[in-house]
Write a protein that holds these residues in place. Structure first.
Motif, PDB file in Angstrom:
ATOM      1  N   PRO A 193       0.720  -1.698  -0.403  1.00 22.87           N
ATOM      2  CA  PRO A 193       0.047   0.322  -0.054  1.00 22.87           C
ATOM      3  C   PRO A 193       0.820   1.268   0.121  1.00 22.87           C
ATOM      4  O   PRO A 193       2.160   0.937   0.341  1.00 22.87           O
ATOM      5  N   ARG A 194       0.221   2.085  -0.726  1.00 23.17           N
ATOM      6  CA  ARG A 194       1.134   3.756  -0.748  1.00 23.17           C
ATOM      7  C   ARG A 194       0.015   4.211   0.778  1.00 23.17           C
ATOM      8  O   ARG A 194      -1.143   5.437   0.290  1.00 23.17           O
ATOM      9  N   PRO A 195       0.660   4.394   2.212  1.00 27.83           N
ATOM     10  CA  PRO A 195      -0.027   5.272   2.790  1.00 27.83           C
ATOM     11  C   PRO A 195      -0.589   6.253   3.051  1.00 27.83           C
ATOM     12  O   PRO A 195       0.473   7.414   2.906  1.00 27.83           O
ATOM     13  N   MET A 196      -2.108   6.876   3.234  1.00 28.80           N
ATOM     14  CA  MET A 196      -2.727   8.405   2.948  1.00 28.80           C
ATOM     15  C   MET A 196      -2.424   9.075   1.600  1.00 28.80           C
ATOM     16  O   MET A 196      -2.626   9.864   2.120  1.00 28.80           O
ATOM     17  N   THR A 197      -2.133   8.263   1.124  1.00 29.19           N
ATOM     18  CA  THR A 197      -1.954   9.102  -0.806  1.00 29.19           C
ATOM     19  C   THR A 197      -3.400   8.717  -1.155  1.00 29.19           C
ATOM     20  O   THR A 197      -3.712   9.349  -2.320  1.00 29.19           O
TER      21      THR A 197
ATOM     22  N   VAL B  30       7.394   3.047   0.265  1.00 28.52           N
ATOM     23  CA  VAL B  30       8.333   4.404   1.093  1.00 28.52           C
ATOM     24  C   VAL B  30       8.306   5.730  -0.315  1.00 28.52           C
ATOM     25  O   VAL B  30       7.433   6.779   0.268  1.00 28.52           O
ATOM     26  N   VAL B  31       8.947   5.094  -1.124  1.00 24.58           N
ATOM     27  CA  VAL B  31       9.367   6.710  -1.887  1.00 24.58           C
ATOM     28  C   VAL B  31       8.661   6.731  -2.798  1.00 24.58           C
ATOM     29  O   VAL B  31       8.238   8.448  -2.346  1.00 24.58           O
ATOM     30  N   ASP B  32       7.473   5.676  -3.316  1.00 19.32           N
ATOM     31  CA  ASP B  32       6.567   6.808  -3.985  1.00 19.32           C
ATOM     32  C   ASP B  32       5.929   7.430  -2.939  1.00 19.32           C
ATOM     33  O   ASP B  32       4.891   8.191  -3.156  1.00 19.32           O
ATOM     34  N   THR B  33       5.672   6.802  -2.111  1.00 17.46           N
ATOM     35  CA  THR B  33       4.576   8.085  -0.785  1.00 17.46           C
ATOM     36  C   THR B  33       5.220   8.803  -1.005  1.00 17.46           C
ATOM     37  O   THR B  33       4.485   9.964  -0.688  1.00 17.46           O
ATOM     38  N   LEU B  34       6.000   9.244  -1.063  1.00 18.88           N
ATOM     39  CA  LEU B  34       7.124  10.690  -0.386  1.00 18.88           C
ATOM     40  C   LEU B  34       7.288  11.564  -1.596  1.00 18.88           C
ATOM     41  O   LEU B  34       6.732  12.865  -1.217  1.00 18.88           O
ATOM     42  N   VAL B  35       7.394  10.537  -3.030  1.00 16.27           N
ATOM     43  CA  VAL B  35       7.235  11.539  -4.102  1.00 16.27           C
ATOM     44  C   VAL B  35       5.676  12.354  -4.436  1.00 16.27           C
ATOM     45  O   VAL B  35       5.249  13.192  -4.355  1.00 16.27           O
ATOM     46  N   ILE B  36       4.565  10.879  -4.019  1.00 22.12           N
ATOM     47  CA  ILE B  36       3.580  12.125  -3.921  1.00 22.12           C
ATOM     48  C   ILE B  36       2.675  13.207  -3.553  1.00 22.12           C
ATOM     49  O   ILE B  36       2.924  13.935  -3.529  1.00 22.12           O
ATOM     50  N   LYS B  37       3.259  12.959  -1.686  1.00 19.01           N
ATOM     51  CA  LYS B  37       3.290  13.960  -1.243  1.00 19.01           C
ATOM     52  C   LYS B  37       4.211  15.282  -1.854  1.00 19.01           C
ATOM     53  O   LYS B  37       3.649  17.264  -0.982  1.00 19.01           O
ATOM     54  N   CYS B  38       5.421  15.232  -2.110  1.00 20.51           N
ATOM     55  CA  CYS B  38       6.171  16.537  -2.247  1.00 20.51           C
ATOM     56  C   CYS B  38       5.513  17.198  -3.748  1.00 20.51           C
ATOM     57  O   CYS B  38       6.213  18.275  -3.524  1.00 20.51           O
ATOM     58  N   ARG B  39       5.408  15.959  -4.776  1.00 24.46           N
ATOM     59  CA  ARG B  39       4.837  16.637  -5.778  1.00 24.46           C
ATOM     60  C   ARG B  39       3.443  18.103  -5.459  1.00 24.46           C
ATOM     61  O   ARG B  39       3.367  18.966  -6.110  1.00 24.46           O
ATOM     62  N   ARG B  40       2.595  17.366  -4.056  1.00 20.12           N
ATOM     63  CA  ARG B  40       1.426  18.211  -3.796  1.00 20.12           C
ATOM     64  C   ARG B  40       2.073  18.901  -2.989  1.00 20.12           C
ATOM     65  O   ARG B  40       1.424  20.399  -3.210  1.00 20.12           O
ATOM     66  N   ALA B  41       2.747  19.163  -2.366  1.00 16.23           N
ATOM     67  CA  ALA B  41       2.915  20.222  -1.599  1.00 16.23           C
ATOM     68  C   ALA B  41       3.441  21.402  -2.534  1.00 16.23           C
ATOM     69  O   ALA B  41       3.399  23.115  -2.240  1.00 16.23           O
ATOM     70  N   LEU B  42       4.203  21.020  -3.994  1.00 13.28           N
ATOM     71  CA  LEU B  42       4.962  21.913  -4.963  1.00 13.28           C
ATOM     72  C   LEU B  42       3.589  22.670  -4.901  1.00 13.28           C
ATOM     73  O   LEU B  42       3.897  23.981  -5.917  1.00 13.28           O
ATOM     74  N   GLN B  43       2.238  21.581  -5.864  1.00  9.59           N
ATOM     75  CA  GLN B  43       0.953  22.191  -6.087  1.00  9.59           C
ATOM     76  C   GLN B  43       0.551  23.413  -5.055  1.00  9.59           C
ATOM     77  O   GLN B  43       0.144  24.436  -5.470  1.00  9.59           O
ATOM     78  N   GLN B  44       0.183  23.025  -3.712  1.00  8.64           N
ATOM     79  CA  GLN B  44      -0.215  24.132  -3.310  1.00  8.64           C
ATOM     80  C   GLN B  44       0.620  24.755  -2.707  1.00  8.64           C
ATOM     81  O   GLN B  44       0.060  26.002  -2.784  1.00  8.64           O
TER      82      GLN B  44
END
Length: 350
Positions: A198-202, A248-262
């Motif tokens: 799973p990719r938690p909380m994504t 873990v890596v995918d989760t971090l990447v998804i959140k980083c992209r989201r942070a840059l967009q926001q």
């Protein structure tokens, strides 16, 4: 300004000399990994005692390597927190005593601000503003960075940090200490697609992280494939490592992209021990390149705890006139967003 940096927050003794005009002049790092290996983790009392043994000889070595004496120093910076209380006190005591003897300013530095600013030591440092992913054994945080000391916490882990999840999962696999890097090395030889992690909380909005459930999923997977009181076969072990790391890596990447967009920013800094992970760097670079964003990070030797990052961060604040009173500052728990911006930004801060 010529600044001595001292790092003793946990299980590494780091000393460095940074010059605001010439850059990093010398640095040295001693790791206590072998000391703590037989216990499977850091023993705080042993860590403190080893810092006492190492710090003064390392200080002499670094000054000699920089071809300077103590009389040439203009200031001293040391890690004041967060970290282990006893370990912090060793560095704080040494720095404060030396500063008092020399009559120069001393400043306690936030450990995570040191990590956050470590990429500034590179030839191509990021410009402000940027989003920072601070990812280590104790922290997983996304921070909006407008300037030195101007930080806004965007999201963090609600349970285990990413590095902590790596280490705990490594223990489940009976890997030697330090387990996180060993797990990452094994992941390079595994098949990522064999197991569906799973990719938690994504699947929900927000920038919070959670890795404890991923650890539980991995434990159940190990139990499913183990024999009678033995671990799974070697290939299954490698595949579990590969699948776990990818999650873990995918989760971090998804959140980083989201942070840059926001935040509508185009620069991301990754810092902390886990920022040395090759898979994380590769996937972040690939993902952000498609969106015209850039990723910055420190060289591998400055991803883990080190004196160079403390010397740099301390230099920026000392240049702005900050200093401690004659007191040893040690703050084991110290939220990054409690820091304030220097009254005047130093001229050489990028």
């Amino acid at each position: 300004m010529l600044v001595l940096g001292v790092e003793t927050s946990c299980d590494e003794t780091g000393v460095a000399v940074y010059d605001s005009d010439r850059g990093l002049l010398a640095h040295n790092l001693y790791s206590q990994v072998k000391l703590h290996a037989e216990y499977g983790g850091v023993v705080p009392e042993l860590a403190s005692r080893d810092h006492v043994r190492k710090i003064l000889p390392m200080l002499d070595q670094v000054l000699a390597a920089a071809d300077i004496g103590t009389a040439d120093l203009d200031g001293i910076a040391y890690t004041a927190g967060p970290g282990l209380m006893g370990a912090l006190m060793v560095g704080g005591a040494a720095a404060t005593a030396l500063g008092y003897a020399l009559g120069i300013p001393v400043l306690g530095v936030h450990h995570m601000e040191g990590h956050l600013l470590a990429p500034m030591l590179e030839d191509n440092p990021p410009a402000f503003p940027f989003v920072a992913l601070l990812v280590s054994g104790g922290h997983t945080q996304l921070v909006s960075v407008a300037a030195i000391g101007e930080y806004e916490l965007l999201g963090e882990s609600i349970d285990d940090a990413a590095g902590e999840a790596f280490d705990k999962t490594a223990k489940l696999l009976d890997l030697d200490y330090p387990g996180g890097p060993r797990l990452a090395a094994m992941a390079e030889r595994g098949t990522i697609e064999r197991f569906s992690f799973p990719r938690p909380m994504t699947d929900r909005p927000g920038l919070e992280f959670s890795f404890s459930g991923l650890k539980t999923f991995t434990r159940n997977l190990i139990e499913k494939h183990r024999g009678d009181d033995v671990l799974p076969d070697e290939q299954t072990m490698l595949d579990i490592c590969a699948g776990f790391q990818e999650a873990v890596v995918d989760t971090l990447v998804i959140k980083c992209r989201r942070a840059l967009q926001q935040t509508a920013m185009q620069r991301l800094v990754i810092a902390g021990g886990v920022s040395a992970n090759t898979r994380l760097r590769t996937k972040l670079e690939e993902a952000l390149a498609k969106e015209g964003a850039e990723v910055y990070y420190a060289r591998h030797e400055f991803c883990t705890d080190n004196g160079a990052m403390i010397a740099y961060a301390g230099c920026q604040r000392l240049l702005a006139g900050e200093k401690n009173e004659l007191v040893i500052s040690a703050t084991p728990r110290w939220p990054l967003d409690q820091l304030t911006q220097p009254q005047s930004q130093p001229q050489d801060a990028i």
